[in-house]
Design a protein around this motif. Structure first.
Motif, PDB file in Angstrom:
ATOM      1  N   THR A  42       0.804  -1.219   0.000  1.00  0.00           N
ATOM      2  CA  THR A  42       0.000   0.000   0.000  1.00  0.00           C
ATOM      3  C   THR A  42       0.837   1.271   0.000  1.00  0.00           C
ATOM      4  O   THR A  42       0.340   2.332  -0.352  1.00  0.00           O
ATOM      5  CB  THR A  42      -0.946   0.020   1.205  1.00  0.00           C
ATOM      6  OG1 THR A  42      -0.170  -0.110   2.395  1.00  0.00           O
ATOM      7  CG2 THR A  42      -1.958  -1.096   1.132  1.00  0.00           C
ATOM      8  N   ARG A  43       2.085   1.179   0.375  1.00  0.00           N
ATOM      9  CA  ARG A  43       2.936   2.377   0.425  1.00  0.00           C
ATOM     10  C   ARG A  43       3.602   2.682  -0.913  1.00  0.00           C
ATOM     11  O   ARG A  43       4.268   3.691  -1.050  1.00  0.00           O
ATOM     12  CB  ARG A  43       4.013   2.210   1.490  1.00  0.00           C
ATOM     13  CG  ARG A  43       3.425   2.138   2.873  1.00  0.00           C
ATOM     14  CD  ARG A  43       4.481   2.035   3.915  1.00  0.00           C
ATOM     15  NE  ARG A  43       3.858   1.847   5.216  1.00  0.00           N
ATOM     16  CZ  ARG A  43       4.499   1.717   6.325  1.00  0.00           C
ATOM     17  NH1 ARG A  43       5.812   1.756   6.333  1.00  0.00           N
ATOM     18  NH2 ARG A  43       3.869   1.543   7.459  1.00  0.00           N
ATOM     19  N   PHE A  44       3.433   1.809  -1.883  1.00  0.00           N
ATOM     20  CA  PHE A  44       4.034   2.041  -3.185  1.00  0.00           C
ATOM     21  C   PHE A  44       3.030   2.772  -4.075  1.00  0.00           C
ATOM     22  O   PHE A  44       1.838   2.575  -3.966  1.00  0.00           O
ATOM     23  CB  PHE A  44       4.417   0.713  -3.843  1.00  0.00           C
ATOM     24  CG  PHE A  44       5.598   0.061  -3.189  1.00  0.00           C
ATOM     25  CD1 PHE A  44       6.873   0.355  -3.600  1.00  0.00           C
ATOM     26  CD2 PHE A  44       5.409  -0.838  -2.158  1.00  0.00           C
ATOM     27  CE1 PHE A  44       7.965  -0.233  -2.980  1.00  0.00           C
ATOM     28  CE2 PHE A  44       6.486  -1.435  -1.539  1.00  0.00           C
ATOM     29  CZ  PHE A  44       7.767  -1.127  -1.949  1.00  0.00           C
ATOM     30  N   GLY A  45       3.539   3.601  -4.943  1.00  0.00           N
ATOM     31  CA  GLY A  45       2.656   4.336  -5.846  1.00  0.00           C
ATOM     32  C   GLY A  45       3.353   4.652  -7.149  1.00  0.00           C
ATOM     33  O   GLY A  45       4.568   4.526  -7.271  1.00  0.00           O
ATOM     34  N   VAL A  46       2.576   5.068  -8.111  1.00  0.00           N
ATOM     35  CA  VAL A  46       3.085   5.446  -9.421  1.00  0.00           C
ATOM     36  C   VAL A  46       2.651   6.876  -9.682  1.00  0.00           C
ATOM     37  O   VAL A  46       1.485   7.227  -9.464  1.00  0.00           O
ATOM     38  CB  VAL A  46       2.534   4.509 -10.512  1.00  0.00           C
ATOM     39  CG1 VAL A  46       2.999   4.959 -11.886  1.00  0.00           C
ATOM     40  CG2 VAL A  46       2.942   3.081 -10.238  1.00  0.00           C
ATOM     41  N   HIS A  47       3.562   7.680 -10.117  1.00  0.00           N
ATOM     42  CA  HIS A  47       3.261   9.069 -10.409  1.00  0.00           C
ATOM     43  C   HIS A  47       3.611   9.345 -11.873  1.00  0.00           C
ATOM     44  O   HIS A  47       4.735   9.079 -12.308  1.00  0.00           O
ATOM     45  CB  HIS A  47       4.061  10.020  -9.515  1.00  0.00           C
ATOM     46  CG  HIS A  47       3.785   9.802  -8.053  1.00  0.00           C
ATOM     47  ND1 HIS A  47       2.653  10.276  -7.439  1.00  0.00           N
ATOM     48  CD2 HIS A  47       4.477   9.135  -7.108  1.00  0.00           C
ATOM     49  CE1 HIS A  47       2.666   9.921  -6.168  1.00  0.00           C
ATOM     50  NE2 HIS A  47       3.768   9.229  -5.940  1.00  0.00           N
TER      51      HIS A  47
END
Length: 51
Positions: A42-47
């Motif tokens: 959940t702490r990973f993201g894509v920008h």
């Protein structure tokens, strides 16, 4: 290159609260499959942005 234990591994990704625990239990009940516990990503993201 050494021989791999699994020639073509498959990775399944699912959304939170969509039934991944049930799927893991069903898959892990098969003697020739291994379904490890979920990874909490959940702490990973894509920008998306411009360079």
């Amino acid at each position: 290159m050494p021989d791999r234990l699994v020639p073509s591994p498959v990775f399944l990704l699912s959304a939170v609260r969509s039934g991944p625990t049930l799927l893991r239990c069903v898959l892990d009940s098969h003697s020739r499959l291994h379904a490890p516990h979920e990874l909490h990503l959940t702490r990973f993201g894509v920008h998306a942005g411009r360079p």
